[in-house]
Design a protein around this motif. Structure first.
Motif, PDB file in Angstrom:
ATOM      1  N   MET A   9       0.845  -1.207  -0.063  1.00  0.00           N
ATOM      2  CA  MET A   9      -0.223  -0.167  -0.109  1.00  0.00           C
ATOM      3  C   MET A   9       0.787   1.326  -0.087  1.00  0.00           C
ATOM      4  O   MET A   9       1.886   1.484   0.685  1.00  0.00           O
ATOM      5  CB  MET A   9      -0.938   0.152   1.275  1.00  0.00           C
ATOM      6  CG  MET A   9      -1.923   0.972   1.205  1.00  0.00           C
ATOM      7  SD  MET A   9      -2.697   1.046   2.702  1.00  0.00           S
ATOM      8  CE  MET A   9      -3.532  -0.593   2.750  1.00  0.00           C
ATOM      9  N   ALA A  10       0.534   2.216  -0.804  1.00  0.00           N
ATOM     10  CA  ALA A  10       1.366   3.381  -0.907  1.00  0.00           C
ATOM     11  C   ALA A  10       1.652   4.304   0.416  1.00  0.00           C
ATOM     12  O   ALA A  10       0.165   4.285   1.133  1.00  0.00           O
ATOM     13  CB  ALA A  10       0.890   4.403  -1.983  1.00  0.00           C
TER      14      ALA A  10
ATOM     15  N   THR B 193       2.334   7.321   0.485  1.00  0.00           N
ATOM     16  CA  THR B 193       1.675   8.682   0.269  1.00  0.00           C
ATOM     17  C   THR B 193       1.068   8.816  -1.215  1.00  0.00           C
ATOM     18  O   THR B 193       1.155   7.715  -1.716  1.00  0.00           O
ATOM     19  CB  THR B 193       2.691   9.940   0.151  1.00  0.00           C
ATOM     20  OG1 THR B 193       3.885   9.498  -0.848  1.00  0.00           O
ATOM     21  CG2 THR B 193       3.473   9.850   1.523  1.00  0.00           C
ATOM     22  N   SER B 194       0.444   9.710  -1.530  1.00  0.00           N
ATOM     23  CA  SER B 194      -0.181   9.933  -2.720  1.00  0.00           C
ATOM     24  C   SER B 194      -0.015  11.272  -3.515  1.00  0.00           C
ATOM     25  O   SER B 194      -0.282  12.320  -2.873  1.00  0.00           O
ATOM     26  CB  SER B 194      -1.789   9.497  -2.672  1.00  0.00           C
ATOM     27  OG  SER B 194      -2.305   9.744  -4.113  1.00  0.00           O
TER      28      SER B 194
ATOM     29  N   ASN C 148      -1.647  12.278  -5.566  1.00  0.00           N
ATOM     30  CA  ASN C 148      -3.258  12.785  -5.775  1.00  0.00           C
ATOM     31  C   ASN C 148      -3.806  13.706  -4.843  1.00  0.00           C
ATOM     32  O   ASN C 148      -4.732  14.314  -4.931  1.00  0.00           O
ATOM     33  CB  ASN C 148      -3.934  11.800  -6.276  1.00  0.00           C
ATOM     34  CG  ASN C 148      -3.842  10.937  -7.597  1.00  0.00           C
ATOM     35  OD1 ASN C 148      -3.096  11.597  -8.487  1.00  0.00           O
ATOM     36  ND2 ASN C 148      -4.290   9.906  -7.645  1.00  0.00           N
ATOM     37  N   ASN C 149      -3.136  13.513  -3.559  1.00  0.00           N
ATOM     38  CA  ASN C 149      -3.643  14.126  -2.372  1.00  0.00           C
ATOM     39  C   ASN C 149      -2.567  15.074  -2.003  1.00  0.00           C
ATOM     40  O   ASN C 149      -1.539  15.003  -1.509  1.00  0.00           O
ATOM     41  CB  ASN C 149      -3.705  13.016  -1.249  1.00  0.00           C
ATOM     42  CG  ASN C 149      -4.392  13.612  -0.092  1.00  0.00           C
ATOM     43  OD1 ASN C 149      -4.307  14.788   0.012  1.00  0.00           O
ATOM     44  ND2 ASN C 149      -4.991  12.775   0.726  1.00  0.00           N
TER      45      ASN C 149
ATOM     46  N   ASN D 197      -7.358   5.498  -4.102  1.00  0.00           N
ATOM     47  CA  ASN D 197      -6.987   6.142  -5.607  1.00  0.00           C
ATOM     48  C   ASN D 197      -5.658   5.096  -5.785  1.00  0.00           C
ATOM     49  O   ASN D 197      -5.189   5.319  -6.991  1.00  0.00           O
ATOM     50  CB  ASN D 197      -6.643   7.391  -5.254  1.00  0.00           C
ATOM     51  CG  ASN D 197      -5.729   7.838  -4.417  1.00  0.00           C
ATOM     52  OD1 ASN D 197      -4.991   7.112  -3.704  1.00  0.00           O
ATOM     53  ND2 ASN D 197      -5.794   9.140  -4.414  1.00  0.00           N
ATOM     54  N   ASP D 198      -5.250   4.466  -5.030  1.00  0.00           N
ATOM     55  CA  ASP D 198      -4.004   3.632  -5.379  1.00  0.00           C
ATOM     56  C   ASP D 198      -4.505   2.210  -5.395  1.00  0.00           C
ATOM     57  O   ASP D 198      -3.755   1.026  -4.907  1.00  0.00           O
ATOM     58  CB  ASP D 198      -2.836   3.847  -4.345  1.00  0.00           C
ATOM     59  CG  ASP D 198      -3.283   3.660  -2.705  1.00  0.00           C
ATOM     60  OD1 ASP D 198      -4.509   3.384  -2.456  1.00  0.00           O
ATOM     61  OD2 ASP D 198      -2.382   3.808  -2.049  1.00  0.00           O
TER      62      ASP D 198
ATOM     63  N   GLU E 184     -11.548   8.863  -5.348  1.00  0.00           N
ATOM     64  CA  GLU E 184     -10.492   9.206  -6.051  1.00  0.00           C
ATOM     65  C   GLU E 184      -9.216   9.928  -5.320  1.00  0.00           C
ATOM     66  O   GLU E 184      -8.169   9.746  -5.529  1.00  0.00           O
ATOM     67  CB  GLU E 184     -10.777  10.274  -7.120  1.00  0.00           C
ATOM     68  CG  GLU E 184     -11.818   9.461  -8.121  1.00  0.00           C
ATOM     69  CD  GLU E 184     -11.175   8.604  -9.092  1.00  0.00           C
ATOM     70  OE1 GLU E 184      -9.958   8.215  -9.057  1.00  0.00           O
ATOM     71  OE2 GLU E 184     -11.859   7.767  -9.806  1.00  0.00           O
ATOM     72  N   ASN E 185      -9.828  10.642  -4.333  1.00  0.00           N
ATOM     73  CA  ASN E 185      -8.754  11.660  -3.645  1.00  0.00           C
ATOM     74  C   ASN E 185      -8.076  11.120  -2.518  1.00  0.00           C
ATOM     75  O   ASN E 185      -7.370  11.888  -1.692  1.00  0.00           O
ATOM     76  CB  ASN E 185      -9.677  12.840  -3.377  1.00  0.00           C
ATOM     77  CG  ASN E 185     -10.229  13.726  -4.600  1.00  0.00           C
ATOM     78  OD1 ASN E 185      -9.760  13.343  -5.595  1.00  0.00           O
ATOM     79  ND2 ASN E 185     -11.317  14.061  -4.316  1.00  0.00           N
ATOM     80  N   ILE E 186      -8.513   9.554  -2.065  1.00  0.00           N
ATOM     81  CA  ILE E 186      -7.867   9.279  -0.856  1.00  0.00           C
ATOM     82  C   ILE E 186      -7.028   7.994  -1.153  1.00  0.00           C
ATOM     83  O   ILE E 186      -7.541   6.934  -1.847  1.00  0.00           O
ATOM     84  CB  ILE E 186      -8.879   9.108   0.167  1.00  0.00           C
ATOM     85  CG1 ILE E 186      -9.814  10.318   0.388  1.00  0.00           C
ATOM     86  CG2 ILE E 186      -8.544   8.574   1.372  1.00  0.00           C
ATOM     87  CD1 ILE E 186     -10.921  10.251   1.456  1.00  0.00           C
ATOM     88  N   ASP E 187      -5.916   7.886  -0.405  1.00  0.00           N
ATOM     89  CA  ASP E 187      -4.972   6.913  -0.794  1.00  0.00           C
ATOM     90  C   ASP E 187      -5.581   5.672   0.424  1.00  0.00           C
ATOM     91  O   ASP E 187      -6.242   6.022   1.177  1.00  0.00           O
ATOM     92  CB  ASP E 187      -3.513   7.096  -0.624  1.00  0.00           C
ATOM     93  CG  ASP E 187      -2.928   7.711   0.478  1.00  0.00           C
ATOM     94  OD1 ASP E 187      -3.705   7.125   1.676  1.00  0.00           O
ATOM     95  OD2 ASP E 187      -2.375   8.676   0.762  1.00  0.00           O
TER      96      ASP E 187
END
Lengths: 312, 201
Positions: A1-2, A4-5, A7-8, B29-30, B70-73
């Motif tokens: 699982m990442a 950080t992202s 996209n955020n 989103n991941d 979409e906006n949350i990992d």
């Protein structure tokens, strides 16, 4: 699982959107909110948008008390100001204590989200002068408090500025005792008239003053609720008190008045019955208000009386 | 209940829910997938409205793609759903301004939020985005608690905020944005700094 992202976009306080920063800073204790104003511009803006969380502020000559906090004390040490709070000292270099103290006061007072229930000014004249200076320099108006309590020398001109800058529903004004021994009574009476003129009619007015032969009682007729605490070295005459009662009974709007003073109740009853021709029944006078189907009830006690208005 | 035992499950960790209640599948989103109970979803106004609008049956949940957020990992979303599962069925606080906001952080929440600042800030963002009132309250309170007893300089270190010098660049940018109110605030802030190192607050 990442971890950080990309996209955020938010991962730091610096990137925090204003509404979320407001949520966070709104959870701070009031004193911490004030300290946060000095962290950075973003925090400064955010705290300005929030309710500072104070509903009572008492201003003394060398300190300010905000509800929920210990007293913040200010004094000069050499060219510096020393601020003491909660056992800690902060030195503000090349500053006068009063400049710092009043600046701190207005930091809170000018917050548009402040919901102040009580502002009490119990301080020496130079503090009023500094408040006056700041109000004038910054053209401050519409500072709001539900109760305004001022203990001072009425003859001090800065009071006019303060009355003009503040909005309030209840005013308690106390003339400081040490000045009673050396008053310029004519000037005091004139100052009192000026002050009463500045107080809006809808305000509940509570006044503590030394006895003045020329007490401008007629100026009080615009108020609905009055509390008068008159001090004197000796008993006031039945005529003095009787004249006040007679004048108040001519008001079109008065709903309630409480007055305390040193007097002999029998002297007052004698004046009201013999000279004012009012009917008394066990220290109570009932006076019909013409054309209104309403009446005033004057209830006399030792050293105080009440006037209440009632209708059918 | 400990954080580890909270019933939110990644799909690949436990494919079949133990309870026969309505569950929904969400995807971060991941591409991490989660099963969350209907009752837990009610803590999120945003998700609750979303699933109501979709009107899924139990079969739909299994047969249709997971609902994408979409906006949350995944790491953040797992914390969010663990919180929702633990607090499912609890009343959602209403802020009508009538009572002072006093926020206590329960033990479970404190453990859940024993994470680095970056993830904590993402959790706040997610709570706000998903409109989970009490999670937003406690996560903001957690960040606010970091300010206790700190000076402005210490707070800048705690929150990793730029120094005054670095902040100058932001000031110039704000002025260039030609927002009169922004400029006004900048000037006011500068004025207060000038007036004094001259203020206790």
């Amino acid at each position: 699982m990442a971890e950080t992202s990309d996209n955020n976009p938010i991962a730091t306080m610096e990137n925090m959107p204003p509404e979320m920063l407001d949520e966070i800073l709104d959870k701070l204790e009031p004193i911490e909110k004030l300290i946060c104003k000095r962290v950075c511009r973003k925090f400064y803006r955010s705290v300005n948008r929030l309710d500072p969380g104070f509903f009572k502020i008492h201003v003394f000559t060398r300190g300010i008390w905000f509800n929920g906090l210990q007293m913040i004390r200010y004094r000069n040490r050499g060219n510096n100001c020393v601020v003491k709070y909660a056992g800690k000292e902060k030195i503000i270099e090349n500053s006068n204590y009063m400049d710092v103290m009043i600046s701190d006061l207005f930091t809170v007072l000018t917050n548009q989200n402040l919901h102040l229930a009580e502002l009490r000014l119990l301080c020496a004249d130079p503090v009023f002068a500094k408040i006056h200076e700041l109000v004038v320099r910054n053209e401050l108006t519409n500072l709001r408090t539900e109760h305004l309590i001022i203990t001072t020398d009425f003859m001090y001109p800065a009071l006019t500025t303060i009355f003009n800058a503040l909005n309030y529903n209840n005013l308690q004004l106390n003339y400081i005792a040490e000045h009673i021994l050396e008053p310029n009574l004519q000037q005091l009476e004139r100052s009192l008239r000026e002050i009463i003129d500045l107080v809006p009619a809808g305000v509940n007015f509570n006044l503590g003053i030394p006895w003045l032969d020329t007490l401008p009682i007629g100026s009080f007729l615009k108020f609905k609720r009055i509390e008068l605490r008159i001090t004197s070295h000796s008993n006031l005459s039945g005529r003095n008190i009787g004249n006040i009662i007679q004048t108040l009974l001519t008001s079109n709007v008065l709903e309630y008045c409480f007055l305390s003073a040193k007097y002999d109740i029998d002297d007052v009853i004698e004046f009201l019955t013999d000279e004012a021709h009012l009917q008394e029944n066990e220290d109570v006078f009932v006076v019909e208000i013409p054309d209104k189907n309403e009446r005033y009830t004057v209830e006399l006690f030792e050293n105080e009386f009440e006037i209440t208005r009632s209708g059918n | 209940m400990s954080v580890e035992n909270a019933p939110v499950v990644d799909v690949d960790e436990a494919a079949i829910p133990v309870e026969k209640k309505m569950y929904y599948r969400f995807e971060s989103n991941d591409k991490k997938e989660f099963r969350v109970s209907e009752l837990a979803i009610q803590q999120s106004e945003t998700l609750n409205r979303l699933v109501e609008a979709m009107g899924y049956t139990s079969e739909d949940v299994e047969n249709k793609p997971a609902i994408a957020i979409e906006n949350i990992d995944g790491k953040t979303l797992k914390l969010v759903f663990q919180w929702c599962e633990h607090h499912k069925g609890e009343a959602i606080p209403v802020d009508d301004g009538s009572v002072p906001k006093i926020v206590e952080i329960p033990e479970f929440d404190a453990k859940l939020m024993d994470i680095d600042n970056g993830l904590l800030f993402k959790l706040i963002w997610a709570a706000d985005y998903l409109n989970i009132v009490q999670l937003l309250n406690v996560s903001c309170k957690k960040v606010a608690n970091m300010a206790q007893g700190k000076t402005p300089a210490q707070l800048r270190r705690v929150y990793l905020l730029p120094s005054d010098e670095e902040d100058e660049a932001a000031k110039r940018a704000a002025q260039e944005a030609q927002d009169p109110r922004a400029r006004e605030v900048e000037e006011e802030f500068e004025e207060r700094k000038r007036q004094g190192g001259n203020s206790f607050f």
